[in-house]
Design a protein around this motif. Sequence first.
Motif, PDB file in Angstrom:
ATOM      1  N   ASP A  50       0.838  -1.194   0.000  1.00  0.00           N
ATOM      2  CA  ASP A  50       0.000   0.000   0.000  1.00  0.00           C
ATOM      3  C   ASP A  50       0.880   1.255   0.000  1.00  0.00           C
ATOM      4  N   GLN A  51       0.364   2.291  -0.579  1.00  0.00           N
ATOM      5  CA  GLN A  51       1.075   3.569  -0.655  1.00  0.00           C
ATOM      6  C   GLN A  51       0.366   4.581   0.234  1.00  0.00           C
ATOM      7  N   HIS A  52       1.094   5.205   1.142  1.00  0.00           N
ATOM      8  CA  HIS A  52       0.523   6.152   2.099  1.00  0.00           C
ATOM      9  C   HIS A  52       0.883   7.580   1.686  1.00  0.00           C
ATOM     10  N   GLU A  53      -0.105   8.436   1.601  1.00  0.00           N
ATOM     11  CA  GLU A  53       0.095   9.842   1.248  1.00  0.00           C
ATOM     12  C   GLU A  53      -0.784  10.705   2.156  1.00  0.00           C
ATOM     13  N   THR A  54      -0.446  12.005   2.221  1.00  0.00           N
ATOM     14  CA  THR A  54      -1.226  12.962   3.015  1.00  0.00           C
ATOM     15  C   THR A  54      -2.128  13.771   2.089  1.00  0.00           C
ATOM     16  N   LEU A  55      -3.389  13.858   2.461  1.00  0.00           N
ATOM     17  CA  LEU A  55      -4.375  14.624   1.696  1.00  0.00           C
ATOM     18  C   LEU A  55      -4.651  15.924   2.456  1.00  0.00           C
ATOM     19  N   TRP A  56      -4.134  17.030   1.934  1.00  0.00           N
ATOM     20  CA  TRP A  56      -4.295  18.327   2.596  1.00  0.00           C
ATOM     21  C   TRP A  56      -5.618  18.956   2.166  1.00  0.00           C
TER      22      TRP A  56
END
Length: 404
Positions: A94-100
């Motif tokens: 899985d790829q983890h990113e931040t959604l601002w």
Amino acid sequence: MPHRPASLNQAFDVLGLPPGALPDEVKRAYRKLAMHWHPDRNPSPEATERFRQVRAAYDFVLSGGEAVADEAASQEPAAQPEPSPEPSSTPGPDQHETLWLTIEEAIFGTSHAFELGDVLVCQTCDGDGKIELGRSCLCEACHGSGRIRTRKGLDKCGICNGRGFVSVVPCEECNGTGELKSSRKVRVTVPPLMWAGRRLRLSGQAEPKEGRAAGDLLLEAQFKPHALYRIEDDDLVMQMPVSGFDLLFGRRLRVPVPGGDAVLSIEPSTGEVPTLSIDGHGLPRRSGGRGAMRVVLEPMWPDLSQTADQAALATLRAHLEARLDDTLPAVAQWRRQWLGSLDASVAEPDVAADTDNDSGLNAAGEPEREPKARKAKSKKTAGKRKATAEKAKASDAKSRRKKS
């Protein structure tokens, strides 16, 4: 078409390599072809089939080829080879990113075009980061001398190893890294009431890794700084300037809240400046609902440089002074105790007298004589001061005798 090659030569041919290629060359070729034919990246109808062939050829080369082929042939007919795994059978990580998100987007929801940065193998250098030249050229670092100047003197050039010419140069396409960065956009539908830390899962939208099927993309919501509101837990805090008269007399005012405005009631007060709260206009809560909007009032007083404004305030002051026991009881009590009356005013100085010549000389330049009435008054005042001082001195002496 069977996926497993019949021989090592056929496997090398599928990978686009000459027979007997080195392991590093095999790995680079496989990475290049896998990225090109992966079904998640290549919409061609033959992409899945070609990807399986490339994967089977790569596995065949790594396993030694002939031994595995002979073993498979002894167990099963040649017409029924062991199937290769599907590209999507083993999902990648899985790829983890931040959604601002802005505060308004988190509360009311939105649709986002989220941009992702992918890392691809450089097609120019096959991921090696270097390009082999057909003809040698002068080394740009040492200009063909094979030496470079340092603090200790002349040293051998580390780029050309002192030869003055090079046959391998860094790849200009990827700046010698062997990788290229690309970007793609993923459409994200953000639901209402997104609290900080809440995650959205987008199935199969992660970046594919090593030929495996794409994993899931996990987006964790975080809030962008706001120009008006400050975040404290689940509450929004706002500083709002108001007229000082609104605090004295009370008033109902409109205040901006996410999505519109709300009504704030200010009760009459002469004490500490209050911080008012409006429930249900803060941030989304994990437990449900929303926090509060806290409004910190900042009293502002008008500029009273205009004569008309001063006259209006003088009328108000006279009205309050006439009813001092009702309007300012603490002031009235203090004046009675320490001044003996409610009147604390002082007569305004004579402006004309203040602007006269205070040098003590008349028009002729001679010392001015003090009028008789003023002189008599001054002597009388001096006599009273002297008598008061002597009385205090006698009283002090009497007190000392009693103590002794």
